[in-house]
Write an enzyme that holds these catalytic residues in place. Structure first.
Site, short mmCIF file in Angstrom:
data_model
loop_
_atom_site.label_atom_id
_atom_site.label_comp_id
_atom_site.label_asym_id
_atom_site.label_seq_id
_atom_site.Cartn_x
_atom_site.Cartn_y
_atom_site.Cartn_z
N ASP A 1 39.33 64.20 -35.71
CA ASP A 1 38.31 65.11 -35.97
C ASP A 1 37.27 66.00 -34.69
O ASP A 1 37.40 64.54 -33.64
CB ASP A 1 37.03 64.26 -36.60
CG ASP A 1 35.21 65.46 -36.37
OD1 ASP A 1 34.98 65.95 -35.89
OD2 ASP A 1 34.99 64.33 -37.37
N LYS B 1 28.42 71.67 -33.92
CA LYS B 1 27.42 71.00 -32.48
C LYS B 1 27.74 71.37 -31.14
O LYS B 1 27.29 71.49 -30.75
CB LYS B 1 28.71 69.57 -32.50
CG LYS B 1 28.95 68.45 -33.83
CD LYS B 1 27.70 68.35 -34.72
CE LYS B 1 27.81 67.43 -35.76
NZ LYS B 1 26.17 67.00 -36.63
#
Length: 263
Positions: free
Chosen positions: A191, A231
């Site tokens: 990730d 993000k």
């Protein structure tokens, strides 16, 4: 009130707003861009728009200092990283099987990976005494404990840069993890959702760099990357998630499953 509990990149909103105002043709919601409405209002290729996947691939390369190349045909679009993780879990494991995950880990993984898939998350206990370093010993210990509990381990999940620690994994740690999954013949989900949210670009090493090293290139089909625009670009509400897999079967399966979590 300053909200520190969510990764909402509000510091860049003024820059994004300025770009949107200067590029009115980028949106079908403006008079300048409305001519594109007919192109996107109908069913689209479930692979994702080719020009968008190309742009995502180039952006992922740029974020990683252009040290690696990404093939747009290996990109599967998803409804956020949440959907990307769940899709990979469905592709790689059966109910009751497990992924190893170093602690402390992002609590949302319990939702993303477990709720509908029926898989388990088995902790790799990392200690504060060595700054929560992911050691080969900790990985082996977790794997052995899972086997003792009669739990089949199908993969390892790494979060790099880490949520919640904010640390980046060094090359040695990534190589050790790669060696571990090759030896066990299990998958590695990396990730990298915070890959551009770092202080020093030279500090971050993508698993894609390790995948291109000759020592592990023949095991590349065990590697899968999750990314998102949430993000780094501050777009959590856009629900744009990305799966990049070096495994043809996973790409094909994930692409079919993306029907249930399109952008």
């Amino acid at each position: 009130v300053i909200q520190m509990g969510l990764a909402e990149n509000q510091l860049c909103f003024d820059l994004i707003q300025e770009w949107v105002e200067n590029n009115p043709k980028a949106s079908i919601c403006t008079p300048q861009g409305s001519n594109g409405f007919n192109d996107v209002a109908i069913f689209q290729d479930y692979h994702g728009l080719p020009e968008f996947r190309n742009s995502v691939a180039r952006f992922m390369e740029k974020v990683r200092g252009n040290k690696v190349k990404f093939n747009p045909d290996r990109i599967v679009m998803s409804g956020g990283a949440t959907g990307a993780h769940e899709t990979l879990a469905f592709c790689l494991a059966d109910p009751g099987e497990a992924f190893l995950v170093p602690t402390p880990y992002y609590p949302g993984y319990d939702r993303d990976l477990r709720w509908r898939t029926g898989i388990q998350l088995f902790p790799v206990v990392c200690e504060s005494s060595n700054e929560y370093k992911i050691t080969r010993e900790a990985l082996e210990d977790a794997y052995e404990k899972a086997q003792e509990a009669n739990i089949k381990v199908k993969g390892l999940i790494l979060n790099n840069p880490s949520n919640p620690l904010g640390t980046v994994l060094d090359r040695t740690t990534l190589r050790d993890a790669m060696s571990f999954i090759c030896e066990k013949n299990i998958h590695l989900i990396c990730d990298e959702i915070y890959s551009a949210t770092i202080f020093n670009k030279s500090d971050f090493i993508s698993i894609a760099e390790i995948a291109e090293e000759s020592a592990v290139s023949r095991h590349r089909d065990l590697i899968h990357i999750v990314y998102s625009l949430s993000k780094d670009l501050g777009f959590p509400g856009f629900r744009v998630g990305i799966i990049y897999s070096y495994n043809d079967a996973v790409v094909n399966c994930a692409r079919k499953m993306s029907s249930f979590g399109l952008v």
